[in-house]
Motif scaffolding. Sequence first.
Motif, PDB file in Angstrom:
ATOM      1  N   GLY A  54     -11.658  -3.233 -14.136  1.00 15.24           N
ATOM      2  CA  GLY A  54     -12.325  -4.401 -13.565  1.00 15.24           C
ATOM      3  C   GLY A  54     -11.424  -5.276 -12.716  1.00 15.24           C
ATOM      4  O   GLY A  54     -11.489  -6.499 -12.792  1.00 15.24           O
ATOM      5  N   LEU A  55     -10.590  -4.653 -11.910  1.00 12.72           N
ATOM      6  CA  LEU A  55      -9.737  -5.422 -11.013  1.00 12.72           C
ATOM      7  C   LEU A  55      -9.593  -4.714  -9.682  1.00 12.72           C
ATOM      8  O   LEU A  55      -9.965  -3.558  -9.540  1.00 12.72           O
ATOM      9  N   GLU A  56      -9.064  -5.445  -8.707  1.00 18.61           N
ATOM     10  CA  GLU A  56      -8.848  -4.878  -7.383  1.00 18.61           C
ATOM     11  C   GLU A  56      -7.362  -4.639  -7.209  1.00 18.61           C
ATOM     12  O   GLU A  56      -6.541  -5.515  -7.523  1.00 18.61           O
ATOM     13  N   ILE A  57      -7.008  -3.452  -6.720  1.00 21.54           N
ATOM     14  CA  ILE A  57      -5.609  -3.101  -6.507  1.00 21.54           C
ATOM     15  C   ILE A  57      -5.382  -2.985  -4.991  1.00 21.54           C
ATOM     16  O   ILE A  57      -5.878  -2.053  -4.367  1.00 21.54           O
ATOM     17  N   PRO A  58      -4.649  -3.939  -4.411  1.00 22.74           N
ATOM     18  CA  PRO A  58      -4.406  -3.902  -2.964  1.00 22.74           C
ATOM     19  C   PRO A  58      -3.598  -2.665  -2.546  1.00 22.74           C
ATOM     20  O   PRO A  58      -2.737  -2.187  -3.301  1.00 22.74           O
ATOM     21  N   ASP A  59      -3.874  -2.167  -1.340  1.00 16.93           N
ATOM     22  CA  ASP A  59      -3.185  -0.983  -0.825  1.00 16.93           C
ATOM     23  C   ASP A  59      -1.671  -1.145  -0.842  1.00 16.93           C
ATOM     24  O   ASP A  59      -0.946  -0.201  -1.143  1.00 16.93           O
ATOM     25  N   GLU A  60      -1.187  -2.353  -0.507  1.00 16.89           N
ATOM     26  CA  GLU A  60       0.265  -2.551  -0.466  1.00 16.89           C
ATOM     27  C   GLU A  60       0.899  -2.419  -1.853  1.00 16.89           C
ATOM     28  O   GLU A  60       2.057  -2.046  -1.979  1.00 16.89           O
ATOM     29  N   ASP A  61       0.131  -2.694  -2.910  1.00 12.90           N
ATOM     30  CA  ASP A  61       0.641  -2.499  -4.268  1.00 12.90           C
ATOM     31  C   ASP A  61       0.692  -1.009  -4.618  1.00 12.90           C
ATOM     32  O   ASP A  61       1.605  -0.568  -5.320  1.00 12.90           O
ATOM     33  N   VAL A  62      -0.260  -0.259  -4.104  1.00 11.38           N
ATOM     34  CA  VAL A  62      -0.316   1.184  -4.389  1.00 11.38           C
ATOM     35  C   VAL A  62       0.901   1.890  -3.795  1.00 11.38           C
ATOM     36  O   VAL A  62       1.430   2.831  -4.389  1.00 11.38           O
ATOM     37  N   GLU A  63       1.382   1.411  -2.662  1.00 14.14           N
ATOM     38  CA  GLU A  63       2.533   2.040  -1.998  1.00 14.14           C
ATOM     39  C   GLU A  63       3.768   2.051  -2.884  1.00 14.14           C
ATOM     40  O   GLU A  63       4.633   2.913  -2.740  1.00 14.14           O
ATOM     41  N   ASP A  64       3.868   1.100  -3.816  1.00 12.40           N
ATOM     42  CA  ASP A  64       5.027   1.013  -4.696  1.00 12.40           C
ATOM     43  C   ASP A  64       4.888   1.863  -5.952  1.00 12.40           C
ATOM     44  O   ASP A  64       5.802   1.913  -6.768  1.00 12.40           O
ATOM     45  N   MET A  65       3.755   2.523  -6.133  1.00 17.52           N
ATOM     46  CA  MET A  65       3.508   3.304  -7.341  1.00 17.52           C
ATOM     47  C   MET A  65       3.760   4.783  -7.068  1.00 17.52           C
ATOM     48  O   MET A  65       2.990   5.433  -6.376  1.00 17.52           O
ATOM     49  N   THR A  66       4.859   5.290  -7.615  1.00 17.25           N
ATOM     50  CA  THR A  66       5.164   6.707  -7.403  1.00 17.25           C
ATOM     51  C   THR A  66       4.988   7.529  -8.676  1.00 17.25           C
ATOM     52  O   THR A  66       4.785   8.731  -8.603  1.00 17.25           O
ATOM     53  N   CYS A  67       5.074   6.868  -9.825  1.00 18.23           N
ATOM     54  CA  CYS A  67       4.911   7.608 -11.075  1.00 18.23           C
ATOM     55  C   CYS A  67       3.927   6.868 -11.988  1.00 18.23           C
ATOM     56  O   CYS A  67       3.552   5.731 -11.735  1.00 18.23           O
ATOM     57  N   MET A  68       3.542   7.535 -13.046  1.00 20.97           N
ATOM     58  CA  MET A  68       2.574   6.954 -13.976  1.00 20.97           C
ATOM     59  C   MET A  68       3.128   5.690 -14.636  1.00 20.97           C
ATOM     60  O   MET A  68       2.390   4.759 -14.927  1.00 20.97           O
ATOM     61  N   GLY A  69       4.434   5.629 -14.839  1.00 20.71           N
ATOM     62  CA  GLY A  69       5.050   4.441 -15.410  1.00 20.71           C
ATOM     63  C   GLY A  69       4.894   3.227 -14.499  1.00 20.71           C
ATOM     64  O   GLY A  69       4.696   2.103 -14.979  1.00 20.71           O
ATOM     65  N   ASP A  70       4.989   3.455 -13.185  1.00 25.46           N
ATOM     66  CA  ASP A  70       4.782   2.360 -12.229  1.00 25.46           C
ATOM     67  C   ASP A  70       3.363   1.809 -12.359  1.00 25.46           C
ATOM     68  O   ASP A  70       3.163   0.593 -12.354  1.00 25.46           O
ATOM     69  N   MET A  71       2.398   2.701 -12.467  1.00 23.32           N
ATOM     70  CA  MET A  71       1.006   2.272 -12.625  1.00 23.32           C
ATOM     71  C   MET A  71       0.808   1.531 -13.939  1.00 23.32           C
ATOM     72  O   MET A  71       0.130   0.514 -13.987  1.00 23.32           O
ATOM     73  N   LEU A  72       1.406   2.065 -14.994  1.00 25.63           N
ATOM     74  CA  LEU A  72       1.295   1.434 -16.303  1.00 25.63           C
ATOM     75  C   LEU A  72       1.846   0.009 -16.270  1.00 25.63           C
ATOM     76  O   LEU A  72       1.184  -0.930 -16.723  1.00 25.63           O
ATOM     77  N   ASN A  73       3.039  -0.159 -15.730  1.00 26.86           N
ATOM     78  CA  ASN A  73       3.651  -1.489 -15.669  1.00 26.86           C
ATOM     79  C   ASN A  73       2.829  -2.445 -14.818  1.00 26.86           C
ATOM     80  O   ASN A  73       2.640  -3.608 -15.172  1.00 26.86           O
ATOM     81  N   TYR A  74       2.324  -1.943 -13.693  1.00 24.76           N
ATOM     82  CA  TYR A  74       1.483  -2.770 -12.818  1.00 24.76           C
ATOM     83  C   TYR A  74       0.228  -3.239 -13.543  1.00 24.76           C
ATOM     84  O   TYR A  74      -0.100  -4.422 -13.550  1.00 24.76           O
TER      85      TYR A  74
END
Length: 80
Positions: A54-74
């Motif tokens: 239930g949230l919006e993830i901006p494209d510029e934030d996605v660029e910093d996510m390379t692994c599942m841990g990055d997504m988890l922390n975000y």
Amino acid sequence: MTKEAIFERISTLIKDQLHKPELTVTTETTLQEDLGVDSIALMEFIISLEDEFGLEIPDEDVEDMTCMGDMLNYLDKRLK
């Protein structure tokens, strides 16, 4: 929601999207190298995450996510 619960959910989502329930996903698992996720599949996954949490993830934030841990922390930060 605990970090473990978030990770369990995002792991399930990526396995479902890739139609590979047998995948072993860790926080170090990379989206492109390990899972072979291309840019279209990545955007579909991000949309699934947005719907799930239930949230919006901006494209510029996605660029910093390379692994599942990055997504988890975000997601952990955004959901608190």
